[in-house]
Scaffold this motif. Sequence first.
Motif, PDB file in Angstrom:
ATOM      1  N   GLY A   1      -8.950   9.245 -60.592  1.00 40.91           N
ATOM      2  CA  GLY A   1      -9.688   9.750 -61.741  1.00 40.91           C
ATOM      3  C   GLY A   1      -8.828  10.694 -62.553  1.00 40.91           C
ATOM      4  O   GLY A   1      -8.022  11.442 -61.999  1.00 40.91           O
ATOM      5  N   PRO A   2      -8.954  10.689 -63.883  1.00 43.27           N
ATOM      6  CA  PRO A   2      -8.203  11.623 -64.709  1.00 43.27           C
ATOM      7  C   PRO A   2      -8.701  13.053 -64.512  1.00 43.27           C
ATOM      8  O   PRO A   2      -9.700  13.282 -63.818  1.00 43.27           O
ATOM      9  CB  PRO A   2      -8.485  11.127 -66.138  1.00 43.27           C
ATOM     10  N   PRO A   3      -8.027  14.039 -65.087  1.00 41.61           N
ATOM     11  CA  PRO A   3      -8.477  15.426 -64.931  1.00 41.61           C
ATOM     12  C   PRO A   3      -9.895  15.608 -65.451  1.00 41.61           C
ATOM     13  O   PRO A   3     -10.343  14.915 -66.353  1.00 41.61           O
ATOM     14  CB  PRO A   3      -7.460  16.220 -65.763  1.00 41.61           C
ATOM     15  N   ARG A   4     -10.598  16.559 -64.837  1.00 42.47           N
ATOM     16  CA  ARG A   4     -11.975  16.894 -65.170  1.00 42.47           C
ATOM     17  C   ARG A   4     -12.947  15.778 -64.814  1.00 42.47           C
ATOM     18  O   ARG A   4     -13.957  15.574 -65.491  1.00 42.47           O
ATOM     19  CB  ARG A   4     -12.109  17.269 -66.650  1.00 42.47           C
ATOM     20  N   THR A   5     -12.675  15.074 -63.718  1.00 46.96           N
ATOM     21  CA  THR A   5     -13.626  14.085 -63.192  1.00 46.96           C
ATOM     22  C   THR A   5     -14.026  14.428 -61.760  1.00 46.96           C
ATOM     23  O   THR A   5     -14.360  13.540 -60.981  1.00 46.96           O
ATOM     24  CB  THR A   5     -13.041  12.656 -63.238  1.00 46.96           C
ATOM     25  N   GLY A   6     -13.972  15.703 -61.419  1.00 44.51           N
ATOM     26  CA  GLY A   6     -14.377  16.120 -60.076  1.00 44.51           C
ATOM     27  C   GLY A   6     -13.230  16.234 -59.101  1.00 44.51           C
ATOM     28  O   GLY A   6     -13.442  16.138 -57.888  1.00 44.51           O
ATOM     29  N   THR A   7     -12.014  16.466 -59.586  1.00 40.53           N
ATOM     30  CA  THR A   7     -10.863  16.546 -58.684  1.00 40.53           C
ATOM     31  C   THR A   7     -10.975  17.715 -57.714  1.00 40.53           C
ATOM     32  O   THR A   7     -10.566  17.604 -56.560  1.00 40.53           O
ATOM     33  CB  THR A   7      -9.553  16.659 -59.482  1.00 40.53           C
TER      34      THR A   7
ATOM     35  N   LEU B   1      -3.200  17.699 -51.936  1.00 36.70           N
ATOM     36  CA  LEU B   1      -2.306  18.186 -52.976  1.00 36.70           C
ATOM     37  C   LEU B   1      -3.013  18.030 -54.313  1.00 36.70           C
ATOM     38  O   LEU B   1      -3.198  16.923 -54.816  1.00 36.70           O
ATOM     39  CB  LEU B   1      -0.998  17.382 -52.977  1.00 36.70           C
ATOM     40  N   HIS B   2      -3.421  19.156 -54.886  1.00 40.17           N
ATOM     41  CA  HIS B   2      -4.081  19.181 -56.191  1.00 40.17           C
ATOM     42  C   HIS B   2      -3.133  19.864 -57.160  1.00 40.17           C
ATOM     43  O   HIS B   2      -2.750  21.010 -56.970  1.00 40.17           O
ATOM     44  CB  HIS B   2      -5.399  19.955 -56.090  1.00 40.17           C
TER      45      HIS B   2
ATOM     46  N   ALA C   1      -4.059  13.266 -52.625  1.00 38.90           N
ATOM     47  CA  ALA C   1      -3.581  13.940 -53.833  1.00 38.90           C
ATOM     48  C   ALA C   1      -4.508  13.616 -54.997  1.00 38.90           C
ATOM     49  O   ALA C   1      -5.122  12.551 -55.046  1.00 38.90           O
ATOM     50  CB  ALA C   1      -2.146  13.529 -54.157  1.00 38.90           C
ATOM     51  N   MET C   2      -4.550  14.554 -55.946  1.00 38.00           N
ATOM     52  CA  MET C   2      -5.428  14.392 -57.097  1.00 38.00           C
ATOM     53  C   MET C   2      -4.977  15.265 -58.257  1.00 38.00           C
ATOM     54  O   MET C   2      -4.172  16.167 -58.094  1.00 38.00           O
ATOM     55  CB  MET C   2      -6.878  14.741 -56.730  1.00 38.00           C
ATOM     56  N   ASP C   3      -5.502  14.976 -59.391  1.00 34.41           N
ATOM     57  CA  ASP C   3      -5.288  15.646 -60.675  1.00 34.41           C
ATOM     58  C   ASP C   3      -4.043  15.098 -61.363  1.00 34.41           C
ATOM     59  O   ASP C   3      -3.224  14.394 -60.768  1.00 34.41           O
ATOM     60  CB  ASP C   3      -5.240  17.167 -60.534  1.00 34.41           C
ATOM     61  N   GLU C   4      -3.919  15.416 -62.633  1.00 31.77           N
ATOM     62  CA  GLU C   4      -2.862  14.892 -63.489  1.00 31.77           C
ATOM     63  C   GLU C   4      -1.475  15.121 -62.898  1.00 31.77           C
ATOM     64  O   GLU C   4      -1.204  16.212 -62.415  1.00 31.77           O
ATOM     65  CB  GLU C   4      -2.962  15.620 -64.846  1.00 31.77           C
ATOM     66  N   PRO C   5      -0.565  14.131 -62.873  1.00 29.29           N
ATOM     67  CA  PRO C   5      -0.697  12.763 -63.400  1.00 29.29           C
ATOM     68  C   PRO C   5      -0.936  11.715 -62.317  1.00 29.29           C
ATOM     69  O   PRO C   5      -0.571  10.555 -62.520  1.00 29.29           O
ATOM     70  CB  PRO C   5       0.670  12.552 -64.036  1.00 29.29           C
ATOM     71  N   PHE C   6      -1.524  12.102 -61.181  1.00 30.19           N
ATOM     72  CA  PHE C   6      -1.664  11.142 -60.079  1.00 30.19           C
ATOM     73  C   PHE C   6      -2.529   9.945 -60.452  1.00 30.19           C
ATOM     74  O   PHE C   6      -2.387   8.870 -59.856  1.00 30.19           O
ATOM     75  CB  PHE C   6      -2.223  11.834 -58.835  1.00 30.19           C
ATOM     76  N   HIS C   7      -3.419  10.096 -61.432  1.00 30.97           N
ATOM     77  CA  HIS C   7      -4.253   8.955 -61.821  1.00 30.97           C
ATOM     78  C   HIS C   7      -3.437   7.834 -62.465  1.00 30.97           C
ATOM     79  O   HIS C   7      -3.930   6.708 -62.589  1.00 30.97           O
ATOM     80  CB  HIS C   7      -5.356   9.414 -62.766  1.00 30.97           C
TER      81      HIS C   7
ATOM     82  N   PRO D   1     -23.526  20.724 -46.260  1.00 31.12           N
ATOM     83  CA  PRO D   1     -23.790  20.196 -47.603  1.00 31.12           C
ATOM     84  C   PRO D   1     -22.507  19.706 -48.275  1.00 31.12           C
ATOM     85  O   PRO D   1     -21.418  20.246 -48.041  1.00 31.12           O
ATOM     86  CB  PRO D   1     -24.373  21.405 -48.352  1.00 31.12           C
ATOM     87  N   PHE D   2     -22.664  18.687 -49.102  1.00 30.41           N
ATOM     88  CA  PHE D   2     -21.512  18.189 -49.846  1.00 30.41           C
ATOM     89  C   PHE D   2     -21.075  19.250 -50.853  1.00 30.41           C
ATOM     90  O   PHE D   2     -21.900  19.803 -51.576  1.00 30.41           O
ATOM     91  CB  PHE D   2     -21.874  16.896 -50.574  1.00 30.41           C
ATOM     92  N   PRO D   3     -19.783  19.551 -50.933  1.00 28.45           N
ATOM     93  CA  PRO D   3     -19.330  20.618 -51.832  1.00 28.45           C
ATOM     94  C   PRO D   3     -19.257  20.137 -53.284  1.00 28.45           C
ATOM     95  O   PRO D   3     -18.855  19.006 -53.554  1.00 28.45           O
ATOM     96  CB  PRO D   3     -17.928  20.945 -51.300  1.00 28.45           C
ATOM     97  N   TYR D   4     -19.633  21.021 -54.186  1.00 23.90           N
ATOM     98  CA  TYR D   4     -19.443  20.769 -55.608  1.00 23.90           C
ATOM     99  C   TYR D   4     -18.677  21.959 -56.167  1.00 23.90           C
ATOM    100  O   TYR D   4     -19.190  23.075 -56.201  1.00 23.90           O
ATOM    101  CB  TYR D   4     -20.777  20.585 -56.325  1.00 23.90           C
ATOM    102  N   VAL D   5     -17.448  21.716 -56.580  1.00 22.34           N
ATOM    103  CA  VAL D   5     -16.539  22.796 -56.946  1.00 22.34           C
ATOM    104  C   VAL D   5     -15.994  22.577 -58.348  1.00 22.34           C
ATOM    105  O   VAL D   5     -15.528  21.476 -58.671  1.00 22.34           O
ATOM    106  CB  VAL D   5     -15.360  22.894 -55.950  1.00 22.34           C
ATOM    107  N   ASP D   6     -16.059  23.599 -59.174  1.00 23.01           N
ATOM    108  CA  ASP D   6     -15.382  23.597 -60.475  1.00 23.01           C
ATOM    109  C   ASP D   6     -15.017  25.035 -60.789  1.00 23.01           C
ATOM    110  O   ASP D   6     -15.801  25.775 -61.386  1.00 23.01           O
ATOM    111  CB  ASP D   6     -16.267  23.013 -61.565  1.00 23.01           C
TER     112      ASP D   6
END
Length: 252
Positions: free
Chosen positions: A25-31, A46-47, A81-87, A222-227
Motif C-alpha cells: 500500500g502507498p503511504p497513508r494507507t494504514g502503514t 521496517l517502516h 517492511a512498509m511505507d514509501e517506496p516499498f509499495h 484488540p487489533f491496533p489502530y495507529v496513526d
Amino acid sequence: MSHVCHGSFLVTLATAAAFQVLDVGPPRTGTQTLKAALEVYGFRALHTSYNYTARLPWCEYLFGGGALEPALRTLDGYDTAMDEPFHLVYKEVMEAFPESKFLLPVKDPDEWYDNVLAAGQDLNMDLEEAAATHEMSSGFDYLAAMTLRIPSMRTCSGCINWGCDFLNVTGKPNRERCVASYRAHIEAVQATIPSHRLLLFHFSDGWAALSHFLGQPIPDRPFPYVDDFFEEPFALKRRRDKQRIIKRHGRE
C-alpha cells in the motif's frame, strides 16, 4: 520505470529465508497500523517513516540508476517492511524472497487522496524549514532535508513518481491524476502478485483475516489502530524539531 531483478546474486542474500511480508500500500494507507499489528506476531518491522535512511538505497535504485543489492540489504534482520517506496518494489521482493507474502490495504482512493494531502501539507512545513536553514538534523527535518537535496529522494517522495506532488516540491497535486495512479497501482499489484501470496486487507476485518493469511494464531488483544503522524509524540517531536531550528537561526 521498470526494473529487472538479476537472480544471480539474489540467492546469496543472507535475508533470503527471513523476510516474509511486504506492505504494497502507498503511504497513508494504514502503514503504521500494519507495523503495530505485525509486531504483535513477533515480526521485526521496517517502516521507512521511522527509519528514513532505509529509503535512500531504494530511491537511488528506482530513480537514480543505483544497484538493487544495496537496497535489498536494508531488509537484513527484518521480517516485514512498509511505507514509501516499498509499495513500488513488489516485483523485486517477489523474486528475491520466493516465499514472501504481500498485503494490500483496501482504501477508498478519494479518501486516500484527502488523507495524504493533509499529511503532505503538514510535512511541507518541515520542508520549508529545511530549505531555509540548509541543515540536516534528526526526525522529520532529516527526512525533509534529504528530500530536498537528493534528486532520487525528491522523485521518490510524496508520490511524485505517480504524477502527484503532495509535498509541493514541483507544483500542486492533481486529484484526478493522483487517484488514477492509485487505482492503476491496485490493478497492477493484483495482476502481478499471485492470489495465494496477496491479501486484500480490510482493516475492519481485524485479526482473523490477517492471521489466517500469515498462518499465525489470532492474538488475544484488540487489533491496533495507529496513526501517530498528527498525534503525540510523533507530531510533538516534529514541532519541537522545527522550533529548535527556528530558534537556532533566529527566525520568527
